[in-house]
Design an enzyme around this catalytic site. Structure first.
Site, short mmCIF file in Angstrom:
data_model
loop_
_atom_site.label_atom_id
_atom_site.label_comp_id
_atom_site.label_asym_id
_atom_site.label_seq_id
_atom_site.Cartn_x
_atom_site.Cartn_y
_atom_site.Cartn_z
CG ASP A 54 -1.81 1.21 1.26
OD1 ASP A 54 -2.87 1.13 0.60
OD2 ASP A 54 -1.47 2.24 1.87
CE1 TYR B 273 0.35 7.74 3.15
CE2 TYR B 273 0.61 5.61 2.11
CZ TYR B 273 -0.18 6.52 2.78
OH TYR B 273 -1.47 6.22 3.09
CE LYS C 27 -3.84 4.64 0.39
NZ LYS C 27 -2.48 4.53 0.91
CG HIS D 83 -4.63 9.56 0.32
ND1 HIS D 83 -3.27 9.55 0.11
CD2 HIS D 83 -4.80 9.09 1.57
CE1 HIS D 83 -2.67 9.10 1.19
NE2 HIS D 83 -3.58 8.81 2.09
P1 NDP Z 1 0.58 1.36 11.88
O1 NDP Z 1 -0.61 1.26 12.76
O2 NDP Z 1 0.82 0.31 10.88
O3 NDP Z 1 1.85 1.51 12.84
C1 NDP Z 1 3.11 1.78 12.33
C2 NDP Z 1 4.10 2.02 13.47
O4 NDP Z 1 4.16 0.89 14.32
C3 NDP Z 1 5.50 2.25 12.95
O5 NDP Z 1 6.02 3.38 13.62
C4 NDP Z 1 6.26 0.99 13.37
O6 NDP Z 1 7.61 1.27 13.67
C5 NDP Z 1 5.51 0.61 14.63
N1 NDP Z 1 5.62 -0.82 14.97
C6 NDP Z 1 5.31 -1.88 14.20
N2 NDP Z 1 5.50 -3.03 14.87
C7 NDP Z 1 5.97 -2.69 16.10
C8 NDP Z 1 6.39 -3.43 17.25
N3 NDP Z 1 6.34 -4.75 17.27
N4 NDP Z 1 6.82 -2.73 18.33
C9 NDP Z 1 6.86 -1.39 18.32
N5 NDP Z 1 6.50 -0.64 17.25
C10 NDP Z 1 6.05 -1.29 16.17
O7 NDP Z 1 0.55 2.82 11.22
P2 NDP Z 1 0.25 3.57 9.90
O8 NDP Z 1 -0.45 4.81 10.31
O9 NDP Z 1 1.46 3.68 9.09
O10 NDP Z 1 -0.83 2.68 9.09
C11 NDP Z 1 -0.46 1.61 8.25
C12 NDP Z 1 -0.56 1.98 6.78
O11 NDP Z 1 -1.88 2.38 6.44
C13 NDP Z 1 0.28 3.19 6.35
O12 NDP Z 1 1.66 2.91 6.31
C14 NDP Z 1 -0.36 3.52 5.04
O13 NDP Z 1 0.08 2.63 4.03
C15 NDP Z 1 -1.84 3.34 5.38
N6 NDP Z 1 -2.51 4.57 5.86
C16 NDP Z 1 -3.50 5.11 5.08
C17 NDP Z 1 -4.13 6.27 5.45
C18 NDP Z 1 -5.19 6.85 4.56
O14 NDP Z 1 -5.58 8.02 4.77
N7 NDP Z 1 -5.68 6.11 3.59
C19 NDP Z 1 -3.81 6.98 6.70
C20 NDP Z 1 -2.81 6.29 7.49
C21 NDP Z 1 -2.21 5.14 7.08
P3 NDP Z 1 8.81 0.48 12.91
O15 NDP Z 1 8.74 0.89 11.47
O16 NDP Z 1 10.02 0.96 13.62
O17 NDP Z 1 8.54 -0.99 13.13
#
Ligand code: NDP
Length: 320
Positions: free
Chosen positions: A51, A56, A85, A116
Site C-alpha cells: 500500500d 508518503y 492513491k 486518498h
Molecule cells: P501502523 O498502525 O501500521 O503503525 C506503524 C508504526 O508501528 C511504525 O512506527 C512501526 O515502527 C511501529 N511498529 C510496528 N511493529 C511494532 C512493534 N512490534 N513494536 C513497536 N512498534 C512497532 O501505522 P500507519 O499509520 O502507518 O498505518 C499503516 C498503513 O496504512 C500506512 O503505512 C499507510 O500505508 C496506510 N494509511 C492510510 C491512510 C489513509 O488516509 N488512507 C492513513 C494512514 C495510514 P517500525 O517501522 O520501527 O517498526
C-alpha cells in the site's frame, strides 16, 4: 500450535480480482528510503500486497525494491497487488497523479487506485514546480479548493478508470469515507468503489461503516492497525492476553483481528524482523473478536487526527 499464514489469505474485490488480505503499509514519511529494504523483506516473507501513496514519498523506493525482486525472480508483477492513491491536491488531475505514481513505481499498472481523502486542496506550488502537499494560509489553516468537491474527485478517478478499461488501473476505490459520504457517492457512482480504506483497530472498530460498506460490496482495508506511530495498540490488555494465550506477537493479534473478519489490513514497519514476525493468522474466537469490538466501544480512540479531515461527517471521536 500450527497456524495458517495471513500472507496466504485472499479476499475478492467486486471486480472479481483476488485481493491479498495482508499488505505492507509504507507511510514511512520519517525515513522513506528505508521502504526499499522493508518491501524486499516483506515480499521475501510472503507478503503480496503493498500500500502506498504520493503523500508518503515511498513510491520511488518501492520501485527500487520491485526492480530487485523482479530481477532476482522472487516474484512477478502479476503475483503482487499494488495500491496507490490520489491526494486531494490532484482531485481534478488524477491522470497526472496516476502517471507519476506508475513512473515512480516502475510498473505498467496498479491493482487499485484510491481517492486518498474526500477533499480537494488548493494548488500551491513549490519553487521546483511540485505541488505543495499540505497548502496552508499564513495562519496555518488548510487551503481547500472552493471549486472542488469530493464527489467530483471520485468521478474524475472513475472517468479515468472507465477510459482506461481496466488495463492500467485494475480497480478503483475510496479512503476515509464514513457512511454519509458513502451514501451520497453510491447515489451517483457508475463504478461502485472496490475498497474503502479507513482507520480501524480495537480502539476504533467502526462496525457501522464496516457493515454498511460490506453490504454494498465494498471491501474494507484497515489502516493504522497498530495505532500509527509508536504502535500504542500493542499495549491493549486484550491484545496482550491473546499474545500469551496463543504464543504469538501483538502485531499478529492486531492483524488477525481484521483478517479473521474478512477484511484487508496494511500494517507498517521498516523493521525487517517485525515484518517477518507478523504473518501467523491467530485463530481468535468469535468471543474474542466481540470482546475487541466491545473494548473499542468503551475506549474509543482515533490515532490519525489530521485537522484537514475534521469536517468529514462520520468521523466521531475526533479530538485533533
Ligand atoms: P501502523 O498502525 O501500521 O503503525 C506503524 C508504526 O508501528 C511504525 O512506527 C512501526 O515502527 C511501529 N511498529 C510496528 N511493529 C511494532 C512493534 N512490534 N513494536 C513497536 N512498534 C512497532 O501505522 P500507519 O499509520 O502507518 O498505518 C499503516 C498503513 O496504512 C500506512 O503505512 C499507510 O500505508 C496506510 N494509511 C492510510 C491512510 C489513509 O488516509 N488512507 C492513513 C494512514 C495510514 P517500525 O517501522 O520501527 O517498526
Amino acid at each position: 500450535m500450527s497456524f495458517e499464514k495471513a500472507t496466504e489469505v485472499r479476499l475478492k474485490l467486486n471486480t472479481g480480482a483476488d485481493f491479498p488480505a495482508l499488505g505492507l503499509g509504507t507511510a514511512n514519511r520519517a525515513d522513506p528510503p528505508k521502504t526499499k529494504e522493508a518491501v524486499i523483506a516483506a515480499v521475501e516473507a510472503g507478503y503480496r500486497h503493498i500500500d502506498t501513496a504520493w503523500r508518503y514519498g515511498s513510491e520511488g523506493y518501492i520501485g527500487e525494491a520491485l526492480k530487485d525482486l523482479f530481477a532476482r525472480g522472487v516474484v512477478t508483477r502479476e503475483e503482487l497487488f499494488i495500491t496507490t492513491k490520489v491526494w486531494p491536491t490532484h482531485w481534478d488531475i488524477p491522470k497526472q497523479s496516476f502517471e507519476e505514481s506508475l513512473r515512480r513505481l516502475g510498473v505498467d499498472y496498479v491493482d487499485l487506485l484510491l481517492q486518498h481523502w474526500p477533499l480537494a486542496f488548493k494548488k500551491v506550488y513549490e519553487e521546483n514546480g511540485d505541488l505543495v502537499q499540505l497548502p496552508v494560509d499564513e495562519n496555518g489553516e488548510y487551503l481547500f479548493d472552493e471549486n472542488g468537491h469530493y464527489l467530483q474527485g471520485y468521478k474524475n478517478i472513475e472517468d479515468l478508470y472507465l477510459e482506461d478499461k481496466g488495463k492500467r488501473i485494475r480497480a478503483i476505490g475510496v479512503s476515509n469515507y464514513a457512511i454519509p459520504y458513502l451514501e451520497e457517492l453510491l447515489k451517483v457512482a457508475r463504478v461502485v468503489p472496490a475498497v474503502d480504506q479507513i482507520e480501524l483497530h480495537p480502539h476504533l472498530p467502526q462496525k457501522d461503516i464496516v457493515n454498511y460498506a460490506e453490504s454494498k460490496g465494498i471491501l474494507i482495508t484497515a489502516y493504522s492497525p497498530l495505532g500509527a506511530n509508536g504502535a500504542p495498540n500493542l499495549k491493549i490488555p486484550l491484545v496482550q492476553e491473546a499474545v500469551k494465550k496463543y504464543n504469538v506477537t501483538p502485531n499478529e493479534v492486531l492483524i488477525s483481528y481484521h483478517i479473521r473478519q474478512g477484511r484487508s489490513v496494511i500494517p507498517r514497519s521498516i523493521n525487517t524482523e517485525r515484518i517477518r514476525n507478523s504473518i501467523r493468522l491467530v485463530p481468535l474466537t468469535e468471543e474474542e473478536l466481540e470482546a475487541f469490538d466491545n473494548f473499542g466501544k468503551e475506549n474509543p480512540a482515533r490515532h490519525i487526527r489530521d485537522k484537514w479531515g475534521a469536517n468529514i461527517p462520520g468521523f466521531e471521536y475526533w479530538t485533533g
